[in-house]
Scaffold this motif. Structure first.
Motif, PDB file in Angstrom:
ATOM      1  N   SER A  25       0.828  -1.211   0.000  1.00 56.23           N
ATOM      2  CA  SER A  25       0.000   0.000   0.000  1.00 56.23           C
ATOM      3  C   SER A  25       0.861   1.258   0.000  1.00 56.23           C
ATOM      4  O   SER A  25       0.557   2.234  -0.698  1.00 56.23           O
ATOM      5  CB  SER A  25      -0.925  -0.004   1.214  1.00 56.23           C
ATOM      6  N   LEU A  26       1.966   1.252   0.761  1.00 56.50           N
ATOM      7  CA  LEU A  26       2.865   2.406   0.788  1.00 56.50           C
ATOM      8  C   LEU A  26       3.542   2.601  -0.561  1.00 56.50           C
ATOM      9  O   LEU A  26       3.610   3.726  -1.085  1.00 56.50           O
ATOM     10  CB  LEU A  26       3.912   2.223   1.888  1.00 56.50           C
ATOM     11  N   ALA A  27       4.044   1.509  -1.138  1.00 60.23           N
ATOM     12  CA  ALA A  27       4.722   1.616  -2.435  1.00 60.23           C
ATOM     13  C   ALA A  27       3.753   2.073  -3.521  1.00 60.23           C
ATOM     14  O   ALA A  27       4.098   2.911  -4.363  1.00 60.23           O
ATOM     15  CB  ALA A  27       5.341   0.268  -2.806  1.00 60.23           C
ATOM     16  N   THR A  28       2.536   1.552  -3.503  1.00 60.98           N
ATOM     17  CA  THR A  28       1.542   1.957  -4.502  1.00 60.98           C
ATOM     18  C   THR A  28       1.215   3.437  -4.379  1.00 60.98           C
ATOM     19  O   THR A  28       1.129   4.161  -5.382  1.00 60.98           O
ATOM     20  CB  THR A  28       0.264   1.122  -4.334  1.00 60.98           C
ATOM     21  N   PHE A  29       1.036   3.894  -3.146  1.00 63.26           N
ATOM     22  CA  PHE A  29       0.708   5.304  -2.919  1.00 63.26           C
ATOM     23  C   PHE A  29       1.817   6.218  -3.438  1.00 63.26           C
ATOM     24  O   PHE A  29       1.552   7.192  -4.155  1.00 63.26           O
ATOM     25  CB  PHE A  29       0.479   5.533  -1.423  1.00 63.26           C
ATOM     26  N   ALA A  79      -0.318   7.035   3.390  1.00 62.63           N
ATOM     27  CA  ALA A  79      -0.695   5.783   2.729  1.00 62.63           C
ATOM     28  C   ALA A  79      -1.615   4.952   3.614  1.00 62.63           C
ATOM     29  O   ALA A  79      -2.579   4.341   3.130  1.00 62.63           O
ATOM     30  CB  ALA A  79       0.555   4.986   2.370  1.00 62.63           C
ATOM     31  N   ALA A  80      -1.343   4.924   4.927  1.00 56.66           N
ATOM     32  CA  ALA A  80      -2.171   4.134   5.841  1.00 56.66           C
ATOM     33  C   ALA A  80      -3.580   4.704   5.937  1.00 56.66           C
ATOM     34  O   ALA A  80      -4.572   3.958   5.923  1.00 56.66           O
ATOM     35  CB  ALA A  80      -1.517   4.090   7.221  1.00 56.66           C
ATOM     36  N   VAL A  81      -3.691   6.031   6.034  1.00 56.98           N
ATOM     37  CA  VAL A  81      -5.018   6.655   6.121  1.00 56.98           C
ATOM     38  C   VAL A  81      -5.787   6.447   4.825  1.00 56.98           C
ATOM     39  O   VAL A  81      -6.986   6.116   4.836  1.00 56.98           O
ATOM     40  CB  VAL A  81      -4.875   8.157   6.444  1.00 56.98           C
ATOM     41  N   PHE A  82      -5.101   6.637   3.699  1.00 58.29           N
ATOM     42  CA  PHE A  82      -5.754   6.439   2.403  1.00 58.29           C
ATOM     43  C   PHE A  82      -6.209   4.992   2.238  1.00 58.29           C
ATOM     44  O   PHE A  82      -7.329   4.722   1.783  1.00 58.29           O
ATOM     45  CB  PHE A  82      -4.784   6.819   1.289  1.00 58.29           C
ATOM     46  N   SER A  83      -5.352   4.047   2.627  1.00 58.29           N
ATOM     47  CA  SER A  83      -5.702   2.630   2.510  1.00 58.29           C
ATOM     48  C   SER A  83      -6.864   2.272   3.429  1.00 58.29           C
ATOM     49  O   SER A  83      -7.776   1.523   3.036  1.00 58.29           O
ATOM     50  CB  SER A  83      -4.482   1.771   2.840  1.00 58.29           C
ATOM     51  N   GLN A  84      -6.855   2.805   4.660  1.00 57.62           N
ATOM     52  CA  GLN A  84      -7.944   2.527   5.595  1.00 57.62           C
ATOM     53  C   GLN A  84      -9.263   3.102   5.090  1.00 57.62           C
ATOM     54  O   GLN A  84     -10.318   2.469   5.202  1.00 57.62           O
ATOM     55  CB  GLN A  84      -7.608   3.128   6.963  1.00 57.62           C
ATOM     56  N   GLN A  86     -10.104   3.581   1.933  1.00 63.13           N
ATOM     57  CA  GLN A  86     -10.566   2.749   0.824  1.00 63.13           C
ATOM     58  C   GLN A  86     -11.102   1.414   1.319  1.00 63.13           C
ATOM     59  O   GLN A  86     -12.106   0.908   0.808  1.00 63.13           O
ATOM     60  CB  GLN A  86      -9.428   2.515  -0.170  1.00 63.13           C
ATOM     61  N   ASP A  87     -10.442   0.832   2.327  1.00 62.45           N
ATOM     62  CA  ASP A  87     -10.921  -0.443   2.880  1.00 62.45           C
ATOM     63  C   ASP A  87     -12.310  -0.283   3.489  1.00 62.45           C
ATOM     64  O   ASP A  87     -13.168  -1.173   3.350  1.00 62.45           O
ATOM     65  CB  ASP A  87      -9.943  -0.956   3.933  1.00 62.45           C
ATOM     66  N   ASN A  90     -14.817  -0.009   0.597  1.00 57.32           N
ATOM     67  CA  ASN A  90     -14.990  -1.296  -0.084  1.00 57.32           C
ATOM     68  C   ASN A  90     -15.756  -2.291   0.784  1.00 57.32           C
ATOM     69  O   ASN A  90     -16.618  -3.035   0.290  1.00 57.32           O
ATOM     70  CB  ASN A  90     -13.630  -1.871  -0.460  1.00 57.32           C
ATOM     71  N   SER A  91     -15.449  -2.316   2.083  1.00 48.35           N
ATOM     72  CA  SER A  91     -16.143  -3.261   2.966  1.00 48.35           C
ATOM     73  C   SER A  91     -17.621  -2.903   3.101  1.00 48.35           C
ATOM     74  O   SER A  91     -18.484  -3.791   3.081  1.00 48.35           O
ATOM     75  CB  SER A  91     -15.478  -3.275   4.342  1.00 48.35           C
ATOM     76  N   GLN A  92     -17.928  -1.613   3.215  1.00 51.39           N
ATOM     77  CA  GLN A  92     -19.331  -1.209   3.306  1.00 51.39           C
ATOM     78  C   GLN A  92     -20.078  -1.529   2.016  1.00 51.39           C
ATOM     79  O   GLN A  92     -21.222  -1.997   2.054  1.00 51.39           O
ATOM     80  CB  GLN A  92     -19.422   0.286   3.619  1.00 51.39           C
ATOM     81  N   ARG A  93     -19.421  -1.299   0.876  1.00 54.09           N
ATOM     82  CA  ARG A  93     -20.071  -1.618  -0.395  1.00 54.09           C
ATOM     83  C   ARG A  93     -20.298  -3.120  -0.523  1.00 54.09           C
ATOM     84  O   ARG A  93     -21.358  -3.565  -0.976  1.00 54.09           O
ATOM     85  CB  ARG A  93     -19.218  -1.106  -1.554  1.00 54.09           C
ATOM     86  N   THR A  94     -19.311  -3.911  -0.106  1.00 52.09           N
ATOM     87  CA  THR A  94     -19.456  -5.366  -0.184  1.00 52.09           C
ATOM     88  C   THR A  94     -20.576  -5.853   0.727  1.00 52.09           C
ATOM     89  O   THR A  94     -21.377  -6.721   0.342  1.00 52.09           O
ATOM     90  CB  THR A  94     -18.135  -6.039   0.207  1.00 52.09           C
ATOM     91  N   GLU A  95     -20.643  -5.303   1.935  1.00 50.51           N
ATOM     92  CA  GLU A  95     -21.710  -5.694   2.859  1.00 50.51           C
ATOM     93  C   GLU A  95     -23.087  -5.341   2.299  1.00 50.51           C
ATOM     94  O   GLU A  95     -24.031  -6.131   2.418  1.00 50.51           O
ATOM     95  CB  GLU A  95     -21.499  -5.004   4.208  1.00 50.51           C
ATOM     96  N   GLN A  96     -23.197  -4.182   1.688  1.00 45.52           N
ATOM     97  CA  GLN A  96     -24.481  -3.792   1.115  1.00 45.52           C
ATOM     98  C   GLN A  96     -24.890  -4.720  -0.020  1.00 45.52           C
ATOM     99  O   GLN A  96     -26.056  -5.133  -0.114  1.00 45.52           O
ATOM    100  CB  GLN A  96     -24.408  -2.350   0.611  1.00 45.52           C
ATOM    101  N   ILE A  97     -23.932  -5.060  -0.881  1.00 45.89           N
ATOM    102  CA  ILE A  97     -24.244  -5.950  -2.007  1.00 45.89           C
ATOM    103  C   ILE A  97     -24.652  -7.329  -1.498  1.00 45.89           C
ATOM    104  O   ILE A  97     -25.642  -7.920  -1.965  1.00 45.89           O
ATOM    105  CB  ILE A  97     -23.038  -6.043  -2.952  1.00 45.89           C
ATOM    106  N   GLN A  98     -23.890  -7.861  -0.540  1.00 48.78           N
ATOM    107  CA  GLN A  98     -24.222  -9.178  -0.001  1.00 48.78           C
ATOM    108  C   GLN A  98     -25.568  -9.155   0.726  1.00 48.78           C
ATOM    109  O   GLN A  98     -26.347 -10.111   0.632  1.00 48.78           O
ATOM    110  CB  GLN A  98     -23.110  -9.637   0.944  1.00 48.78           C
ATOM    111  N   HIS A  99     -25.833  -8.066   1.439  1.00 52.71           N
ATOM    112  CA  HIS A  99     -27.107  -7.965   2.159  1.00 52.71           C
ATOM    113  C   HIS A  99     -28.281  -7.944   1.185  1.00 52.71           C
ATOM    114  O   HIS A  99     -29.275  -8.659   1.389  1.00 52.71           O
ATOM    115  CB  HIS A  99     -27.105  -6.698   3.018  1.00 52.71           C
TER     116      HIS A  99
END
Length: 599
Positions: A25-29, A79-84, A86-87, A90-99
């Motif tokens: 995540s740091l290298a990508t950022f 990088a950590a704040v940006f990654s958190q 995004q996570d 993504n997790s909220q979107r995944t939960e909504q889709i699965q729900h």
């Protein structure tokens, strides 16, 4: 294809050889930050030349192979704040889709179930448990029992037959209202202490989370702001403190690190304050609604469904608002936990002795004063920009309130925030702050030139200033090699036009004399060429007209006997033929008999 993963792999491999551990995540950022100078397209992607890849890898390696670096810790924090962040998204979107997928499956089971009414009722209970988030509750039996009781009070088991007889569309519409009514009943029972098994106290937990987060944020913000003030005093009086060379650069990196830390804390605090403000609006309305329902229930033994059911639906909607705020607060709490890991992630070079000496020297410094009236007349007379003595309420400052002129002109290596006493400049409906009067006047002379320099500035990217200056939107989403990107085609435009329909026979347009064989074509060519030698010649003269022999012309006369219906009848004869003598005495002879009939 996005080449960011390939570049990241090279960076991580090179750093591992030198004994440094770099997260993907740091290298990508940082790799994407280094691609900021390239121009982005409408999708936020950039294309770089193949020759730039080694340059990016080398810069990333030099940034990541530093021990106890405040600048590197700043990059890690971003990088950590940006990654958190995004996570969390993504997790909220995944939960909504699965729900929604699970809810649709349970809904279809209810709609397509026929015959067994008990199973239909059970499927309805499972659907309601899923929508209310209690499908996998710990005390599932008690939760199911209370849900079944509430459901049966709304739609008795005897009415399931009429429910099954409805169409799928009517069932779906009724179930979407039904689960909210049942959930509202259960929430009301919880408030009146007559049930509510498995229901989390979301309003109470949310209020506790908000209060704790605000306490932690205020505490760390105060500490970080005081520390930044010490850095400013020391750097402004660096000569008196003996801060020169590498120590000055180190203090600058630590100062920028703390500014970034304050910015993230401030944004998180603003988000938490917004949640607290919404909660303060929803909670009184929720309590008032429950009080109103309680008064309706206690005042009458029988309340009309048309009156009470909309109230239960409204209670359910208010609770869902609490749930959304609670999920948002959990995301901000996770970001805060990540930030607190970087509150002291490096060895601080700022010593108490430096601060004491700087404070003594700062007392004798002459503080600048500003005449806002004179500045307003001078700036407004130019017509390019407009002066504002104070910032309008709720209006954000561009570049997070940092003086962009000081950074771009490099007159002072220190990143300086804007001074409120100096006032603000409004240009193109945006407000800008400055750290000194010369910086303000330099900006009003050529504002567009300064703003253009902030676009794709490589210095901002390499030093990790993009988020601090609120330029994070310049970071590309994807990185491609120049000339290798395959852009997707846009939507196909459908054009309607009139066309004639073929109603008759369609000619085949087939050439039956077509020849594909080369030797056959040669044979036909020779045949056509030979015909030229066999052509005939004829000529017509005056004498040739008299060569006609009229005697040879024959005109036979008509034969009268050939006329029909004169010689005989036109009806054809019918002939019958059979064998005689097959029966009789032994002396009889067998013969063929032929008989003709006129009719």
């Amino acid at each position: 294809m996005d080449i960011t993963p390939q570049i990241v792999q090279q960076v991580i491999a090179h750093c591992q050889k030198k004994g440094f551990v770099v997260t993907p995540s740091l290298a990508t950022f940082y790799v994407k930050c280094l691609c900021v100078p390239e121009s982005k397209d409408e999708t936020g992607a950039v294309e770089i030349a193949r020759e730039r890849v080694p340059h990016i890898v080398d810069k990333a390696n030099s940034a990541f192979t530093q021990a106890d670096s405040a600048r590197l810790e700043n990059l890690k924090m971003q990088a950590a704040v940006f990654s958190q962040h995004q996570d969390t998204i993504n997790s909220q979107r995944t939960e909504q889709i699965q729900h929604r997928a699970k809810a649709q499956q349970l809904l279809q089971e209810v709609c397509h179930r026929v015959g067994n009414h008990a199973k239909v009722f059970g499927d309805m209970v499972l659907y309601i448990l899923h929508e209310t988030g209690l499908y996998n509750a710990s005390n599932k039996e008690l939760v199911q029992k209370e849900t079944m009781t509430a459901l049966e009070s709304v739609i008795p088991r005897q009415s399931i037959e009429s429910f099954v007889a409805q169409s799928d569309a009517e069932k779906t519409k009724q179930l979407e209202e039904l689960w909210k009514i049942v959930w509202g009943i259960r929430l009301f029972n919880r408030e009146t202490h007559k049930g509510g098994a498995g229901i989390q106290d979301i309003p109470g937990d949310l209020a506790s989370m908000v209060q704790n987060a605000q306490t932690v944020l205020n505490q760390h913000l105060d500490q970080a702001k005081k520390l930044c003030q010490n850095y400013v005093v020391v750097l402004e009086n660096k000569k008196e403190c003996g801060v020169l060379g590498n120590i000055e650069q180190r203090l600058m990196d630590e100062y920028v690190n703390r500014l970034q830390f304050i910015q993230f804390l401030t944004k998180t605090a603003d988000s938490v304050t917004s949640i607290a403000r919404h909660m303060a609006l929803v909670r009184p309305a929720y309590d008032s609604l429950l009080t109103e329902i309680k008064a309706m229930v206690t005042s009458s033994t029988s309340v009309p469904k048309s009156t009470i059911y909309p109230k239960f639906i409204e209670v359910s909607d208010k609770w869902e608002a609490f749930r959304r705020l609670y999920n948002d607060m959990k995301g901000h709490k996770n970001v805060l936990d990540v930030l607190l890991e970087y509150k002291s992630s490096y060895t601080q070079a700022l010593k108490p002795g430096m601060v004491e000496e700087a404070m003594k020297a700062d007392v004798t410094r002459v503080k600048p004063t500003y005449n806002q009236v004179t500045l307003e007349k001078e700036i407004n007379s130019l017509g390019k920009c407009f002066y504002s003595p104070a910032l309008p309420g709720g209006t954000p400052l561009q570049f997070n309130g940092m003086c962009i002129v000081t950074i771009l002109q490099k007159q002072d290596p220190m990143l300086k925030p804007s001074v409120a006493d100096l006032g603000y400049i409004r240009y193109d409906e945006q407000f800008y702050g400055f750290s000194s009067e010369p910086a303000l006047k330099a900006f009003i002379n050529s504002p567009k030139a300064f703003l253009d320099q902030t676009l794709g500035n490589e210095t901002f990217a390499t030093e990790g200033l993009l988020h601090l200056l609120d330029l994070g939107k310049q970071i590309p989403s994807e990185v491609f090699l120049l000339g290798t990107r395959q852009k997707e085609l846009g939507p196909v435009e459908v054009v309607m036009a009139e066309a004639g329909t073929q109603t008759g026979q369609i000619d085949p347009y087939k050439d039956y004399k077509y020849q594909w064989n080369e030797w056959e074509l040669r044979r036909l060519a020779l045949k056509l060429a030979d015909l030229r030698n066999k052509r005939t010649h004829s000529c017509q003269t005056v004498q040739s007209h008299f060569k006609r022999e009229n005697d040879t012309q024959t005109f036979p006369k008509k034969q009268s006997g050939s006329q029909t219906m004169i010689d005989q009848a036109t009806q054809p004869k019918h002939t019958a033929q059979f064998i005689a003598g097959l029966r009789g005495d032994p002396t009889s002879k067998i013969k063929v008999v032929k008989v003709e009939f006129d009719e």
